[in-house]
Design an enzyme around this catalytic site. Structure first.
Site, PDB file in Angstrom:
ATOM      1  N   CYS A  10      79.792  73.070  59.099  1.00  0.00           N
ATOM      2  CA  CYS A  10      78.486  73.313  58.466  1.00  0.00           C
ATOM      3  C   CYS A  10      77.463  72.249  58.871  1.00  0.00           C
ATOM      4  CB  CYS A  10      78.645  73.328  56.946  1.00  0.00           C
ATOM      5  SG  CYS A  10      77.076  73.649  56.117  1.00  0.00           S
ATOM      6  N   LYS A  51      88.120  74.296  60.966  1.00  0.00           N
ATOM      7  CA  LYS A  51      87.068  74.833  61.825  1.00  0.00           C
ATOM      8  C   LYS A  51      86.156  73.671  62.200  1.00  0.00           C
ATOM      9  CE  LYS A  51      83.150  77.732  62.386  1.00  0.00           C
ATOM     10  NZ  LYS A  51      81.861  77.998  61.808  1.00  0.00           N
ATOM     11  N   HIS A  79      83.754  76.342  66.942  1.00  0.00           N
ATOM     12  CA  HIS A  79      82.416  76.865  67.221  1.00  0.00           C
ATOM     13  C   HIS A  79      81.866  75.945  68.303  1.00  0.00           C
ATOM     14  CE1 HIS A  79      78.004  77.569  65.793  1.00  0.00           C
ATOM     15  NE2 HIS A  79      78.250  78.060  66.985  1.00  0.00           N
ATOM     16  N   ASN A 113      84.824  80.579  69.015  1.00  0.00           N
ATOM     17  CA  ASN A 113      83.636  81.044  68.278  1.00  0.00           C
ATOM     18  C   ASN A 113      82.362  80.679  69.035  1.00  0.00           C
ATOM     19  OD1 ASN A 113      81.908  79.903  65.319  1.00  0.00           O
ATOM     20  ND2 ASN A 113      81.919  81.973  66.138  1.00  0.00           N
ATOM     21  N   GLY A 114      81.521  81.709  69.205  1.00  0.00           N
ATOM     22  CA  GLY A 114      80.214  81.500  69.850  1.00  0.00           C
ATOM     23  C   GLY A 114      79.990  82.465  70.988  1.00  0.00           C
ATOM     24  N   GLU A 138      77.098  85.733  63.250  1.00  0.00           N
ATOM     25  CA  GLU A 138      75.799  86.411  63.183  1.00  0.00           C
ATOM     26  C   GLU A 138      75.866  87.900  63.565  1.00  0.00           C
ATOM     27  OE1 GLU A 138      73.129  83.648  63.601  1.00  0.00           O
ATOM     28  OE2 GLU A 138      71.636  84.973  62.731  1.00  0.00           O
TER      29      GLU A 138
HETATM   30  C1  LIG Z   1      75.237  83.590  57.124  1.00  0.00           C
HETATM   31  C2  LIG Z   1      76.088  82.575  57.837  1.00  0.00           C
HETATM   32  C3  LIG Z   1      76.710  81.568  57.100  1.00  0.00           C
HETATM   33  C4  LIG Z   1      77.495  80.608  57.732  1.00  0.00           C
HETATM   34  N1  LIG Z   1      78.114  79.624  57.009  1.00  0.00           N
HETATM   35  C5  LIG Z   1      78.911  78.732  57.635  1.00  0.00           C
HETATM   36  C6  LIG Z   1      79.598  77.717  56.913  1.00  0.00           C
HETATM   37  O1  LIG Z   1      79.494  77.589  55.694  1.00  0.00           O
HETATM   38  N2  LIG Z   1      80.373  76.856  57.603  1.00  0.00           N
HETATM   39  C7  LIG Z   1      80.528  76.952  58.955  1.00  0.00           C
HETATM   40  O2  LIG Z   1      81.287  76.175  59.528  1.00  0.00           O
HETATM   41  N3  LIG Z   1      79.879  77.879  59.653  1.00  0.00           N
HETATM   42  C8  LIG Z   1      79.090  78.755  59.020  1.00  0.00           C
HETATM   43  N4  LIG Z   1      78.442  79.714  59.745  1.00  0.00           N
HETATM   44  C9  LIG Z   1      78.564  79.686  61.184  1.00  0.00           C
HETATM   45  C10 LIG Z   1      79.547  80.724  61.679  1.00  0.00           C
HETATM   46  O3  LIG Z   1      80.818  80.578  61.092  1.00  0.00           O
HETATM   47  C11 LIG Z   1      79.673  80.601  63.187  1.00  0.00           C
HETATM   48  O4  LIG Z   1      80.351  79.412  63.486  1.00  0.00           O
HETATM   49  C12 LIG Z   1      78.332  80.597  63.868  1.00  0.00           C
HETATM   50  O5  LIG Z   1      77.467  81.564  63.315  1.00  0.00           O
HETATM   51  C13 LIG Z   1      78.493  80.830  65.354  1.00  0.00           C
HETATM   52  O6  LIG Z   1      79.062  82.070  65.590  1.00  0.00           O
HETATM   53  P1  LIG Z   1      78.150  83.307  66.032  1.00  0.00           P
HETATM   54  O7  LIG Z   1      77.458  82.870  67.318  1.00  0.00           O
HETATM   55  O8  LIG Z   1      79.131  84.426  66.211  1.00  0.00           O
HETATM   56  O9  LIG Z   1      77.171  83.545  64.925  1.00  0.00           O
HETATM   57  C14 LIG Z   1      77.645  80.663  59.126  1.00  0.00           C
HETATM   58  C15 LIG Z   1      77.020  81.683  59.861  1.00  0.00           C
HETATM   59  C16 LIG Z   1      76.249  82.625  59.230  1.00  0.00           C
HETATM   60  C17 LIG Z   1      75.594  83.712  60.064  1.00  0.00           C
END
Ligand SMILES: Cc1cc2nc3c(=O)[nH]c(=O)nc-3n(C[C@H](O)[C@H](O)[C@H](O)COP(=O)(O)O)c2cc1C
Length: 257
Positions: A10, A51, A79, A113-114, A138
């Protein structure tokens, strides 16, 4: 399967202020994190996973992950972006070669992730990183059928989601959260449509799930040049032409609406 995940990803300022999440990735906090992971491993009857994001410098990511594994982490999700920038925390390409490196060097499963926007990206990601799984954030907000390799009609998937909301115990659904989900479903495929701002304004004004339902079935369908949908018209498998929908890119999505 039940497990407990330690979230070191986060990047929010609240995490910085509270000294948690991605703000524990720095080398000075590694002993603290190791203690947390080994403490949890011994205290809980379920596996512990972690994570993480990329460390700063990036070359610290592998040694950090190795220490997490030694401390008891049963698997690692990476990530592959830096946690340093809170402003652009999900933008820019993920450094998937770091996932690949972790997969080559660690003896536990690695989750990548990513960079996933389409089902094709899921497959490419797995092929490149050789990871044991892919985590998506996302894109799933806009297309919850991503892992099925399908792109549902945005109105149909919104209506199906609302049906689930309606089945929840009274008072348990947060209307504003539900509206956000519907906005994601529609915006994901229709963000370039001329009617999208009109739709968002109308959605914002909705005061009940029923109003959102009606907005989708009647006005939104009309704005899309389609016939209004009857109350029981929830079918995510097919588009209005009765064909199974699947897409693997934004160009395909644009053609669907
Ligand atoms: C609405 C939302 C809330 C998220 N909350 C957290 C979180 O609390 N902790 C965390 O490590 N990542 C959080 N993420 C990040 C995702 O877990 C992920 O690592 C990040 O969006 C990258 O992946 P993506 O490119 O598929 O979105 C959040 C993402 C979104 C979209």
């Amino acid at each position: 399967m039940r497990w407990s995940d330690l979230n070191l990803g986060c990047p929010l300022t609240s995490a910085r202020d509270g000294h948690y999440g991605a703000y524990l990735l720095g080398q000075k906090d590694w002993p603290l994190v190791e203690n947390i992971v080994s403490g949890l491993t011994h205290a809980l009857p379920v596996p512990i996973s972690t994570k993480i994001r990329l460390c700063n410098p990036v070359k610290h990511t592998l040694p950090f992950a190795e220490r997490l594994v030694l401390a008891g982490s049963s698997w690692i999700a990476l990530h592959a972006r830096s946690g340093a920038s809170t402003r652009k925390r999900r933008h820019g390409p993920a450094n998937l070669s770091q996932v690949k490196l972790l997969k080559e060097c660690l003896q536990v499963p690695v989750i990548s992730n990513g960079n996933v926007r389409t089902y094709g990206d899921v497959l490419q990601n797995l092929e490149f990183t050789r990871a044991d799984g892919v985590m998506v954030g996302e894109t799933l907000l806009g297309n919850p059928c991503l892992f099925a390799g399908a792109t549902p009609d945005p109105v149909q998937i919104s209506l199906e989601y609302l049906e689930i909301c309606k089945q929840c115990p009274e008072g348990s659904v947060d209307l504003e959260a539900a509206k956000k989900h519907v906005k994601h479903f529609v915006d994901f495929q229709c963000s370039r449509r001329t009617w999208i701002s009109k739709f968002i304004r109308a959605l914002t004004a909705c005061r009940t799930i029923e109003e959102v339902d009606k907005l989708l079935r009647v006005k939104t369908q009309r704005w899309r040049g389609k016939s209004p949908l009857p109350r029981d018209a929830v079918d995510v498998e097919e588009d209005s032409e009765g064909e199974k929908i699947s897409g693997d890119g934004y160009d395909d999505l644009a053609l669907l609406v």
